[in-house]
Motif scaffolding. Structure first.
Motif, PDB file in Angstrom:
ATOM      1  N   ARG A 132       2.034  10.488   4.547  1.00 33.96           N
ATOM      2  CA  ARG A 132       1.955   8.857   5.370  1.00 33.96           C
ATOM      3  C   ARG A 132       1.856   9.726   6.853  1.00 33.96           C
ATOM      4  O   ARG A 132       1.123   8.896   6.860  1.00 33.96           O
ATOM      5  N   GLY A 387      -0.392   7.150  -9.829  1.00 31.82           N
ATOM      6  CA  GLY A 387      -1.104   6.068  -8.825  1.00 31.82           C
ATOM      7  C   GLY A 387      -2.149   6.744  -8.094  1.00 31.82           C
ATOM      8  O   GLY A 387      -2.868   7.733  -8.531  1.00 31.82           O
ATOM      9  N   GLU A 388      -2.575   5.792  -6.923  1.00 37.42           N
ATOM     10  CA  GLU A 388      -3.964   5.868  -6.943  1.00 37.42           C
ATOM     11  C   GLU A 388      -3.928   7.235  -5.660  1.00 37.42           C
ATOM     12  O   GLU A 388      -2.614   7.333  -4.820  1.00 37.42           O
ATOM     13  N   PRO A 390      -4.368   9.370  -2.000  1.00 37.18           N
ATOM     14  CA  PRO A 390      -4.752   8.438  -0.939  1.00 37.18           C
ATOM     15  C   PRO A 390      -6.184   9.094  -1.048  1.00 37.18           C
ATOM     16  O   PRO A 390      -7.119   8.356   0.099  1.00 37.18           O
ATOM     17  N   HIS A 393      -8.924   7.537  -4.083  1.00 40.76           N
ATOM     18  CA  HIS A 393      -9.184   6.921  -4.427  1.00 40.76           C
ATOM     19  C   HIS A 393      -8.829   6.824  -6.764  1.00 40.76           C
ATOM     20  O   HIS A 393      -8.983   5.539  -7.120  1.00 40.76           O
ATOM     21  N   GLU A 395      -7.052   7.337 -10.381  1.00 38.81           N
ATOM     22  CA  GLU A 395      -5.721   7.385 -10.498  1.00 38.81           C
ATOM     23  C   GLU A 395      -5.401   9.078 -10.536  1.00 38.81           C
ATOM     24  O   GLU A 395      -6.515   9.598 -10.910  1.00 38.81           O
ATOM     25  N   GLU A 442       3.985  -2.343  -8.172  1.00 37.90           N
ATOM     26  CA  GLU A 442       4.656  -1.265  -7.725  1.00 37.90           C
ATOM     27  C   GLU A 442       4.569  -0.635  -6.573  1.00 37.90           C
ATOM     28  O   GLU A 442       3.740  -2.086  -5.269  1.00 37.90           O
ATOM     29  N   PRO A 443       5.035  -0.119  -5.454  1.00 32.45           N
ATOM     30  CA  PRO A 443       5.123  -0.402  -4.472  1.00 32.45           C
ATOM     31  C   PRO A 443       3.707   0.497  -4.076  1.00 32.45           C
ATOM     32  O   PRO A 443       3.419   0.798  -4.608  1.00 32.45           O
ATOM     33  N   ALA A 444       3.535   0.390  -2.403  1.00 32.82           N
ATOM     34  CA  ALA A 444       2.804   1.848  -2.107  1.00 32.82           C
ATOM     35  C   ALA A 444       2.372   3.366  -1.809  1.00 32.82           C
ATOM     36  O   ALA A 444       1.970   4.127  -2.692  1.00 32.82           O
ATOM     37  N   GLN A 445       3.872   3.841  -2.315  1.00 27.07           N
ATOM     38  CA  GLN A 445       4.330   4.438  -2.623  1.00 27.07           C
ATOM     39  C   GLN A 445       6.217   5.415  -3.299  1.00 27.07           C
ATOM     40  O   GLN A 445       6.682   4.112  -2.749  1.00 27.07           O
ATOM     41  N   ARG A 447       6.121   5.149  -5.857  1.00 26.20           N
ATOM     42  CA  ARG A 447       6.732   3.805  -6.791  1.00 26.20           C
ATOM     43  C   ARG A 447       7.894   3.910  -8.090  1.00 26.20           C
ATOM     44  O   ARG A 447       8.712   2.884  -8.876  1.00 26.20           O
TER      45      ARG A 447
END
Ligand code: F0G
Length: 457
Positions: A132, A387-388, A390, A393, A395, A442-445, A447
């Motif tokens: 973050r 998830g992606e 950062p 990008h 998976e 799902e949220p960005a972080q 998840r």
């Protein structure tokens, strides 16, 4: 005596609610197949986490009553600070409301933007806090840590050769090295003193600070006593002090080996960094003599940090975790070997090899254990760490697909654990019928905490 007993008796009890399979199916659907969304009332045996879920002792409750709630300079603060200084040998103690607040403050003040943080394995909040702030979190566990059946005793070790290579290649771009003891995301196994010492020397030789994520330092110290040559006759307190003496600083969640329900700290010997940390603390957590905690919390932690190094307690703690491991193996589930300190990690990727990582075998097993018997565990696999990416990008796929059954401290008895074994055996019988899940929201972080899922047919 061969029987290792709980070295305490029970003074206050909490009733458990019994539910039917039908009710649990409905609960799961209402919770969108995310066990973090299930009300705790609906859980029978809650092995979601060992964090903040322990039972406090009579001494801790007595200390709670002695809590001094003065805003500045409370008596409780000095007890808290002095016990941490005594244990860690670190001069600057910054109280925080829990571990992740210590991580956020540390990484913000250290400046991780565009730089790398290296660990044996970052815990999810640690990784998320690095990312973050624009940093890169790199995990360098020893190869044995990625082989679930390998019985190597120190799977929490950091890979020294890989660490040396990283430090030589990019020394100045590395913000810090932080070793998690025990390695929660890897299986709860310890790092050896020899490995920590070597890692610390290597790191400092490159001018990079060496930290411990010390959440489960006492369990790690007791493993060292049992397993590492030269420590059998040492007290856990002295082993723990030696452990901390290797580090420039530490982050700590008191919800684990603080034996408390909330709290944490950040500690170091760095005057300049500590000043910045305190400035940020005042802005976001609270005054430096309470840091987002009540005086009574500081008291409970100060007492907890004494009780946790008691060797009768630690002997029982490790024995009860091993016992759960044995129950699961007897039920036919492969587990990460050897058993860790605070949890057993079922190798769901192997157990449910018909479910690909993208369909979350660990989470499928978590839902099945809940439906079968109201047991709640926590996936540590691609639902948590996927998830992606950062940076790329792409998976992400987790290195292992695990289901963690974490044991709250001083809470459950042997018959509770026997019950979990029976539930696991029933699930094992219908292994082939278990199906994967997909994420619908799902949220960005982070998840796994709040994502909504649905089972695949
Ligand atoms: N580091 C490690 C190794 C942890 O296990 C945790 C929390 C933290 C940092 C963050 O501490 O929760 O007080 O903010 N682990 C819990 C768990 C949540 O379930 O393993 P926190």
């Amino acid at each position: 005596m061969g029987t290792i007993i709980e070295p305490f008796r029970i003074k206050a009890v909490e009733p458990l609610k019994l539910t039917t399979r039908e009710e649990r199916r409905e609960v799961l659907a209402r919770a969108h197949w995310n066990l973090f969304r299930v009300p705790a009332e609906e859980i029978l045996i809650d092995l979601l986490t060992d964090s903040g879920t322990g039972a406090m002792s009579a001494e801790q409750w007595a200390a709670v009553m002695r809590g001094d709630e003065s805003y500045a300079g409370s008596r409780s603060w000095f007890r808290f600070r002095d016990r941490i200084r005594e244990l860690t040998g670190l001069a600057h103690v910054v109280p925080t409301h829990q571990g992740r607040a210590a991580e956020r403050i540390l990484f913000a003040c250290m400046g991780v933007k565009g730089r790398t943080v290296i660990s044996n394995t970052h815990f999810d909040t640690t990784r998320a806090n690095v990312e973050r702030l624009g940093g890169t979190a790199v995990d360098l566990p020893v190869p044995e840590a990625l082989q679930p059946a390998n019985e190597f005793p120190f799977k929490g070790n950091i890979d020294l050769a890989a660490l040396e290579q990283r430090l030589s290649a990019a020394g100045a771009d590395i913000a810090c090295v932080i070793v998690t003891v025990t390695n929660n995301s890897g299986g709860g196994q310890p790092a050896s003193m020899a490995n920590l010492r070597a890692a610390g020397e290597l790191t400092r030789a490159h001018g990079v600070p060496f930290y411990l994520d010390a959440c489960r330092f006492a369990e790690n110290a007791y493993f060292i006593k049992l397993l590492e040559e030269g420590y059998a006759d040492r007290s856990v307190e002295s082993i723990a002090r030696e452990l901390f003496s290797l580090a420039d600083g530490a982050t700590f969640s008191a919800k684990k080996d603080g034996l408390a329900n909330i709290g944490g700290f950040l500690a170091s010997n760095d005057d300049r960094l500590a000043r910045q940390e305190v400035e940020l603390l005042i802005l976001t957590e609270g005054f430096p003599t309470y840091g987002g905690l009540a005086g009574r919390d500081l008291e409970a932690i100060a007492v907890g940090l004494n009780e946790v190094v008691d060797e009768n307690y630690l002997k029982y703690r490790l024995a009860s975790t091993r016992y759960l491991g044995r129950q699961l193996v007897q039920a036919g589930m492969p587990i990460v070997q050897p058993p860790g300190g605070h949890a057993i990690y079922i190798d769901a990727g192997t157990f449910l090899d018909h479910i690909p990582p993208q369909e979350f075998p660990g989470h499928s097993l978590a839902c099945a254990l809940y439906e079968e018997g109201g047991v709640r565990g926590c996936e540590i696999g691609t639902l948590m760490f996927g998830g992606e990416d950062p940076v790329t990008h792409h998976e992400r796929i987790a290195p292992l697909e695990l289901l963690r059954l974490a044991i709250p401290r001083r809470v459950y008895t042997k018959s509770h654990i026997d019950y979990v074994g029976e539930v696991a055996a029933r699930v094992a019988e219908r292994r082939a019928s278990l199906r994967g899940l997909r994420i619908v929201e799902e949220p960005a972080q982070l998840r796994h905490f709040s994502a909504k899922l649905e089972p695949l047919n």
